[in-house]
Scaffold this motif. Sequence first.
Motif, mmCIF file in Angstrom:
data_model
loop_
_atom_site.group_PDB
_atom_site.id
_atom_site.type_symbol
_atom_site.label_atom_id
_atom_site.label_comp_id
_atom_site.label_asym_id
_atom_site.label_seq_id
_atom_site.Cartn_x
_atom_site.Cartn_y
_atom_site.Cartn_z
ATOM 1 N N SER A 1 0.815 -1.234 0.047
ATOM 2 C CA SER A 1 -0.040 -0.008 -0.046
ATOM 3 C C SER A 1 1.028 1.179 -0.052
ATOM 4 C CB SER A 1 -0.674 0.014 1.424
ATOM 5 O OG SER A 1 -1.862 -0.910 1.356
ATOM 6 N N LEU A 2 2.120 1.296 0.771
ATOM 7 C CA LEU A 2 2.665 2.428 0.767
ATOM 8 C C LEU A 2 3.717 2.573 -0.460
ATOM 9 C CD1 LEU A 2 4.178 2.462 4.415
ATOM 10 C CD2 LEU A 2 2.092 3.854 3.511
ATOM 11 N N ARG A 3 4.152 1.452 -1.132
ATOM 12 C CA ARG A 3 4.762 1.672 -2.447
ATOM 13 C C ARG A 3 3.637 2.030 -3.623
ATOM 14 N NH1 ARG A 3 5.911 -3.877 -2.466
ATOM 15 N NH2 ARG A 3 6.969 -4.118 -0.587
ATOM 16 N N CYS A 4 2.409 1.713 -3.367
ATOM 17 C CA CYS A 4 1.588 2.208 -4.326
ATOM 18 C C CYS A 4 1.304 3.779 -4.136
ATOM 19 C CB CYS A 4 0.191 1.407 -4.279
ATOM 20 S SG CYS A 4 -1.027 1.995 -5.662
ATOM 21 N N LEU A 5 1.399 4.001 -2.875
ATOM 22 C CA LEU A 5 1.131 5.508 -2.410
ATOM 23 C C LEU A 5 2.389 6.335 -2.991
ATOM 24 C CD1 LEU A 5 -0.322 7.693 -1.176
ATOM 25 C CD2 LEU A 5 0.742 7.096 0.982
ATOM 26 N N ALA A 6 3.437 5.538 -2.975
ATOM 27 C CA ALA A 6 4.664 6.394 -3.393
ATOM 28 C C ALA A 6 4.575 6.647 -4.901
ATOM 29 C CB ALA A 6 5.772 5.692 -3.158
ATOM 30 N N SER A 7 4.041 5.776 -5.661
ATOM 31 C CA SER A 7 3.840 6.030 -7.178
ATOM 32 C C SER A 7 2.878 7.339 -7.542
ATOM 33 C CB SER A 7 3.023 4.960 -7.836
ATOM 34 O OG SER A 7 4.247 3.739 -7.796
ATOM 35 N N PHE B 1 -5.370 -3.270 -5.841
ATOM 36 C CA PHE B 1 -5.174 -3.709 -7.205
ATOM 37 C C PHE B 1 -5.802 -2.392 -8.200
ATOM 38 C CE2 PHE B 1 -6.510 -5.833 -11.158
ATOM 39 C CZ PHE B 1 -5.438 -5.997 -11.842
ATOM 40 N N SER B 2 -6.799 -2.096 -7.706
ATOM 41 C CA SER B 2 -7.838 -1.080 -8.470
ATOM 42 C C SER B 2 -6.957 0.413 -8.228
ATOM 43 C CB SER B 2 -9.223 -0.849 -8.008
ATOM 44 O OG SER B 2 -9.215 -0.372 -6.547
ATOM 45 N N LEU B 3 -6.163 0.566 -7.512
ATOM 46 C CA LEU B 3 -5.468 1.687 -7.140
ATOM 47 C C LEU B 3 -3.906 1.594 -7.849
ATOM 48 C CD1 LEU B 3 -6.493 2.850 -3.647
ATOM 49 C CD2 LEU B 3 -7.272 3.688 -5.723
ATOM 50 N N THR B 4 -3.688 0.575 -8.482
ATOM 51 C CA THR B 4 -2.167 0.395 -9.015
ATOM 52 C C THR B 4 -2.161 1.649 -10.019
ATOM 53 O OG1 THR B 4 -2.334 -1.864 -8.353
ATOM 54 C CG2 THR B 4 -0.563 -1.333 -9.862
ATOM 55 N N HIS B 5 -1.032 2.140 -9.920
ATOM 56 C CA HIS B 5 -0.425 2.953 -10.815
ATOM 57 C C HIS B 5 0.158 2.364 -12.212
ATOM 58 C CE1 HIS B 5 1.656 6.584 -12.679
ATOM 59 N NE2 HIS B 5 1.187 7.247 -11.523
ATOM 60 N N PRO B 6 -0.307 3.101 -13.491
ATOM 61 C CA PRO B 6 -0.029 2.582 -14.546
ATOM 62 C C PRO B 6 1.452 2.361 -14.880
ATOM 63 C CG PRO B 6 -1.018 4.543 -15.094
ATOM 64 C CD PRO B 6 -1.209 4.152 -13.514
#
Length: 153
Positions: A32-38, A80-85
């Motif tokens: 979650s934090l890695r996704c947020l960093a994107s 998964f729905s918030l994953t950065h492209p």
Amino acid sequence: MNKSFRGAMQHYLQVQPELTHSQTVMRLYRASLRCLASWAVDREVFNEEGLRIQGLFRANQGASMGAAKRLVREANEHLFSLTHPDKYIPAYMPGGSLFMRNPPLPLSVCYPGGLPAGVEPLKELNPDMTYLVAGEKAAAGRVLVDSAGKTMY
């Protein structure tokens, strides 16, 4: 992934360890934090959102095992729905600007006559330039780097 790449990848896949619930939750939190960093370029925004995510995890800390499994499943779907492209990649990882740049020379090139006293042999490195740890990545003797997917298998 096409069939031939999946076939080649099967040779490099390693057995995934069975994770405890706390390890699963910890990995979910870190993902979650890695996704947020994107998504959050500004560090202030990252810190605020990181605290909000931490609050969500702490609020469900005492949930029963059945509810916890449901929460983990729902959180994985939401993540998964918030994953950065085009996710942020650290410079030393596959796809990063420093990946496999300037790896250390073998000591046999530096010291053709043998190692002098006081010089320790180099530790083995993974392709992302981290030290080799038994049971991880290249410890099995082989690693497949998918530069397009920015991952290692």
